[in-house]
Write an enzyme that holds these catalytic residues in place. Structure first.
Site, PDB file in Angstrom:
ATOM      1  N   CYS A 258     -56.545  -6.742  35.759  1.00 26.61           N
ATOM      2  CA  CYS A 258     -56.083  -8.044  35.078  1.00 26.61           C
ATOM      3  C   CYS A 258     -55.715  -9.190  36.245  1.00 26.61           C
ATOM      4  O   CYS A 258     -55.206 -10.145  36.094  1.00 26.61           O
ATOM      5  CB  CYS A 258     -55.477  -7.975  34.050  1.00 26.61           C
ATOM      6  SG  CYS A 258     -53.659  -8.024  34.159  1.00 26.61           S
TER       7      CYS A 258
ATOM      8  N   ASP B 122     -49.405  -8.911  67.792  1.00 27.09           N
ATOM      9  CA  ASP B 122     -48.686  -9.824  66.933  1.00 27.09           C
ATOM     10  C   ASP B 122     -47.519  -9.311  66.484  1.00 27.09           C
ATOM     11  O   ASP B 122     -47.571  -7.930  65.700  1.00 27.09           O
ATOM     12  CB  ASP B 122     -49.528 -10.279  65.698  1.00 27.09           C
ATOM     13  CG  ASP B 122     -48.962 -11.246  64.555  1.00 27.09           C
ATOM     14  OD1 ASP B 122     -47.556 -11.629  65.161  1.00 27.09           O
ATOM     15  OD2 ASP B 122     -49.460 -11.411  63.768  1.00 27.09           O
TER      16      ASP B 122
ATOM     17  N   CYS C  83     -48.716  -2.629  34.124  1.00 23.48           N
ATOM     18  CA  CYS C  83     -49.068  -3.750  34.019  1.00 23.48           C
ATOM     19  C   CYS C  83     -48.215  -4.259  32.965  1.00 23.48           C
ATOM     20  O   CYS C  83     -48.879  -3.909  31.557  1.00 23.48           O
ATOM     21  CB  CYS C  83     -50.466  -4.120  34.386  1.00 23.48           C
ATOM     22  SG  CYS C  83     -50.801  -5.931  34.003  1.00 23.48           S
TER      23      CYS C  83
ATOM     24  N   CYS D  39     -52.327  -6.040  39.719  1.00 29.02           N
ATOM     25  CA  CYS D  39     -53.136  -5.082  38.851  1.00 29.02           C
ATOM     26  C   CYS D  39     -54.342  -5.287  39.096  1.00 29.02           C
ATOM     27  O   CYS D  39     -55.018  -6.028  39.125  1.00 29.02           O
ATOM     28  CB  CYS D  39     -52.670  -5.578  37.218  1.00 29.02           C
ATOM     29  SG  CYS D  39     -53.617  -4.668  36.154  1.00 29.02           S
TER      30      CYS D  39
ATOM     31  N   CYS E 117     -51.788  -6.164  30.801  1.00 26.20           N
ATOM     32  CA  CYS E 117     -52.888  -5.345  30.333  1.00 26.20           C
ATOM     33  C   CYS E 117     -52.711  -3.871  30.033  1.00 26.20           C
ATOM     34  O   CYS E 117     -53.637  -3.300  29.309  1.00 26.20           O
ATOM     35  CB  CYS E 117     -54.136  -5.415  31.031  1.00 26.20           C
ATOM     36  SG  CYS E 117     -54.130  -4.484  32.618  1.00 26.20           S
TER      37      CYS E 117
END
Lengths: 448, 234
Positions: free
Chosen positions: A209, A356, A228, A206, A231
Site C-alpha cells: 500500500c 561519488d 504495515c 510497504c 494495511c
C-alpha cells in the site's frame, strides 16, 4: 556431450591450464572462449549437478563459503566459484575445471551476481536460491533496489520449482507472490515495540500500500520484524530463526538458532545473518544442527577475510567499506571491542571505490566519539571529505591527524597510541595498503 | 539571546538517496558554532506540513519509485509549502526535491508526474542518458565557487523568476545546454549537487542559517553569527 560442446570444453580447459600455469590467473577468459564455441556450454557442463545459487547485495561471498562448509558435513566434492567469479563466464570456468567426481549428483554452491542470475538459469535449473539482502550499493545507486530485485526474479522465473531460501527480515523478499516454495530465516531475538527505521534507510515503503513500514524491532538497516500499520502487511513466519545473541566481539559472535548454541569466529551482526543463511541451507539439505555447529567450528579459516595484520607490533585489522549499510555494520562491529584502539578512515574515489563520495554521510560516524578511540587518522585522495565528516561527527580535533598520502599513513601505524588499529578503507585504498604491507613483509602477496 | 531554528526534513525517510542526511548534520554543526540551537523532524506521507512550525526545509533526492509516491502525497502539502516559500522561508532542495518544487517531472516510465509548482521550473528527461560526474559552478552575485557531484537523468529548465545557483564551469548542470546549475528563488536554494551540497559548500549552509535567523529574529543583532568563518571542505 555434443561434438561442439566437447571442442568447447577442450578449448576452455586448455586455456585455463595455460592461464593458470603461465599467467597465474585468468578466471573468466576460459569461460569466454568456451562460450564462444558453444553458447549452451553451461547446460552441458552442469547437467549432472544439484546447484544452489546465492545472490544479494552484501554477504554473498561469506554465505557461499559457509554454506559449502556446512554442506561438506554431508556431501563430498562440492563445487564452488572463487570470489569475484560470480558472473556468467566465471561460472563457466568454475565448471570447466571441476574435478571429476564419483557422485551421481554432485553439488555446486555458486555465488551469482544479481544481474547474472538469469544467465545461469537459462541453462541450469537450480535446486535452491538463497537471497541474502538487497541494499543500495554506492557503486550504482541510481539503480534501484526494486530494479535489482526484479533482475533476480527474471532469473528465478526460469526455475519456478527451485526453493527460495530468503532473508525474511528484508521486506522486499516478501513483496511479490512467486510460485516457488519459500523458506524464510530471520531474527527473533528482541522485545517487541513499535518503531520506524532511521531517516536515511532505504526501502521502507510497504510493497502493498506504499505507506511507511513500522517494525517490532530492527536488527540493522531495514531488516527486522516489519509490519504495515495501514494495511496489515507483515513479515512472514520464519522457518528458522536466531533467537538469542549471547556475545558479540569484533572477532567472534555467540548466538542461538532455534535454541542451538553456535559460535562463529568473525564479528558483525551482518555475519550472523550469513551464518543463519548457511544454517538454513544446511537444514534444507538434511544437515543436522550439531553438524552445522561442527562445520562452523572447523571452518575457522573461512573467516580469515578479516585477518589481523602485525605491523611492527600493532594489531591491525583492515576492513573494506563500500556502501553505507556495510559501513554501519563495521562501525557497529568495532564498537564491541573492549580494548582502546586507533581508528583510520581512508577514502578514495576512483571508479572501483565509487566516484561519488556522498554515501559517507549516511554512515553513522556519530558513534565514534563515544567509543574508546585514542587516535583518529583520516587520509586518501578524498581526505578532505572524510576529515570533515569526522569533524561534524564530533571527533575531538586534538586526537585527529590528517595524512592524505597512504604510504605515510602506513608509516604512522607504529606510532599509534594503542596496540589495536582498525583501518576502514575503500577498495583502491585497501589494495594500496595491502601492496605496501606485502612489500614490507607484513602479509603474503599484495592482491587477493 | 538564545536562538532556535526548526528544520523540517521533508520526506526524510523516502528522499534520502545521496547522503542527504549530511545536509542536516552540517546545518546542525554550523548552527552550534553560531550559538543557535537546531531541531529537526521528518515530515512524511500522510502528515500535515505546518508552515508556522519551521524555519528551514531540507528536501532530498530519492529513487524513482519513492519519488513517484511523494509526487502524489506532496499535493496535500502544496498550500503550506507554497506559503512557506512565499513568506521567505529557507529551503534546500536537492535532485528529486528540486524537481518536485517545480511544475512537473518525467518519471522512470515516461509518465508526467506533478510537482507543486511553487517554483517556476519544469523537468524533462534525457533518453537513456545521465549526467554523472563532478561539477563546479560560480555564483554570479557572490563570486563564490561551489563543488559537487551530479547524477541525474532529469533536465530542468528555469522559469522567469528564478536565478541559477551558479554558472557551470565544469560538468553539466540543469540541462547541459544553458550552463545553469540549480535555482534560487527568494530563500530557496535548489540543486542537483550531492555531496551532500552543504558539506562540500559550507558557505551555502551559512547563507541558509543566516537567512533563517533574519526572518525569525528581524530585530536581533546577528553580526556575530554573520562573522562565522566557514572552512573550505573540498
Amino acid at each position: 556431450m555434443s561434438l561442439k560442446s566437447s571442442i568447447a570444453t577442450a578449448a576452455g580447459k586448455s586455456s585455463y591450464w595455460f592461464l593458470h600455469t603461465f599467467l597465474k590467473g585468468g578466471s573468466s577468459l576460459p569461460g569466454k572462449i568456451t562460450k564462444k564455441i558453444d553458447p549452451n556450454i553451461l547446460q552441458n557442463l552442469a547437467r549432472n549437478y544439484d546447484v544452489i545459487v546465492i545472490t544479494g547485495t552484501n554477504g554473498k561471498t561469506l554465505t557461499t563459503a559457509l554454506t559449502v562448509q556446512v554442506l561438506k558435513e554431508k556431501y563430498e566434492n562440492i563445487l564452488t566459484n572463487p570470489t569475484g567469479s560470480n558472473m556468467e563466464q566465471g561460472i563457466i570456468t568454475t565448471f570447466l575445471h571441476a574435478p571429476r567426481t564419483k557422485n551421481k549428483r554432485p553439488l555446486a554452491v555458486l555465488e551469482v551476481d544479481e544481474a547474472n542470475v538469469i544467465m545461469v538459469t537459462k541453462y541450469i535449473k537450480p535446486k535452491a536460491f538463497v537471497f541474502t539482502n538487497i541494499f543500495r550499493d554506492q557503486m550504482d545507486r541510481y539503480g534501484e533496489i526494486y530494479t535489482t530485485y526484479q533482475k533476480i526474479l527474471n532469473g528465478v522465473a526460469l526455475a519456478p520449482n527451485a526453493t527460495i531460501i530468503a532473508n525474511g527480515d528484508a521486506p522486499i523478499f516478501h513483496s511479490k507472490q512467486l510460485p516457488n516454495p519459500m523458506i524464510y530465516y530471520g531474527f527473533a531475538n528482541q522485545p517487541e515495540g513499535d518503531i520506524k527505521a532511521t531517516p536515511n534507510t532505504d526501502g521502507v515503503l510497504c510493497p502493498q500500500c506504499q505507506h511507511i513500514l513500522h517494525y517490532r524491532y530492527i536488527s540493522y538497516s531495514n531488516l527486522g520484524k516489519y509490519f504495515c500499520p495501514n494495511c496489515g502487511y507483515q513479515r512472514p513466519e520464519l522457518n528458522f530463526a536466531l533467537n538469542k545473541i549471547v556475545e558479540l566481539t569484533p572477532k567472534s559472535s555467540k548466538f542461538e538458532i532455534d535454541g542451538e548454541p553456535i559460535k562463529i569466529e568473525i564479528g558483525g551482526v551482518y555475519n550472523i545473518y550469513n551464518a543463519l543463511a548457511a544454517y538454513t541451507v544446511g537444514r534444507f539439505m538434511g544437515v543436522t544442527p550439531a553438524q552445522t555447529q561442527q562445520a562452523f567450528h572447523q571452518g575457522k579459516s573461512i573467516f580469515g577475510r578479516q585477518e589481523e595484520i602485525n605491523v611492527d607490533g600493532k594489531k591491525v585489522t583492515l576492513i573494506l567499506v563500500k556502501n553505507p549499510v556495510g559501513l554501519n555494520q563495521v562501525i557497529d562491529m568495532i564498537s564491541t571491542d573492549k580494548d582502546p584502539f586507533t581508528f583510520i578512515g581512508l577514502l578514495n574515489a576512483n571508479y572501483a571505490d565509487g566516484i561519488d563520495t556522498s554515501w559517507i554521510w549516511d554512515g553513522d560516524f556519530e558513534r565514534l566519539p563515544k567509543m574508546n578511540i585514542k587516535q583518529f587518522i583520516t587520509g586518501g585522495e578524498r581526505y578532505k571529505d572524510i576529515t570533515y565528516r569526522l569533524q561534524v561527527a564530533g571527533v575531538d580535533p586534538a586526537k585527529h591527524l590528517v595524512e592524505p598520502d597512504l604510504d605515510k599513513v602506513v608509516e604512522m601505524i607504529p606510532n599509534a597510541p594503542t596496540e589495536k588499529v582498525y583501518i576502514l578503507a575503500t577498495y583502491t585504498a585497501m589494495l594500496h595498503l595491502r601492496k605496501v604491507f606485502a612489500t614490507k613483509g607484513f602479509i603474503k602477496g599484495g592482491l587477493d | 539571546m538564545a536562538y532556535t531554528l526548526n528544520v523540517c526534513h521533508l520526506y526524510g525517510d523516502l528522499m534520502n538517496t545521496y547522503g542527504d542526511l549530511g545536509n542536516i548534520l552540517v546545518l546542525n554543526y554550523l548552527a552550534e558554532k553560531m550559538g543557535v540551537e537546531l531541531t529537526s523532524e521528518v515530515i512524511s506521507l500522510d502528515q500535515a506540513f505546518d508552515p508556522d512550525k519551521y524555519d528551514i526545509i531540507v528536501f532530498g533526492g530519492g529513487q524513482d519509485f519513492e519519488q513517484s509516491i511523494v509526487s502524489k502525497d506532496i499535493q496535500t502539502k502544496k498550500a503550506g509549502l507554497t506559503d512557506f516559500i512565499e513568506d521567505n522561508g529557507s529551503v534546500v532542495a536537492i535532485c528529486g526535491g528540486y524537481q518536485l518544487l517545480g511544475h512537473y517531472y518525467i518519471g522512470a516510465n515516461g509518465e508526467k508526474l506533478l510537482g507543486i509548482g511553487a517554483l517556476d521550473h519544469y523537468t524533462d528527461k534525457q533518453k537513456d542518458h545521465r549526467f554523472i560526474g563532478n561539477v563546479v559552478i560560480e555564483n554570479e552575485e557572490t563570486g563564490e565557487q561551489y563543488h559537487g557531484f551530479e547524477n541525474h537523468q532529469g533536465i530542468t529548465f528555469l522559469g522567469q523568476d528564478e536565478r541559477p545557483l551558479g554558472k557551470v564551469l565544469e560538468g553539466h548542470g540543469n540541462n547541459g545546454q544553458d550552463k545553469t546549475e540549480g535555482a534560487i528563488y527568494k530563500n530557496v536554494y535548489c540543486t542537483y549537487f550531492h555531496g551532500p551540497i552543504l558539506a562540500r559548500n559550507n558557505q551555502i549552509a551559512k547563507h541558509v542559517l543566516i537567512n533563517a535567523l533574519k526572518r525569525k529574529y528581524p530585530d536581533a543583532d546577528i553580526s556575530k553569527q554573520e562573522q562565522l568563518k566557514v572552512a573550505e571542505t573540498f
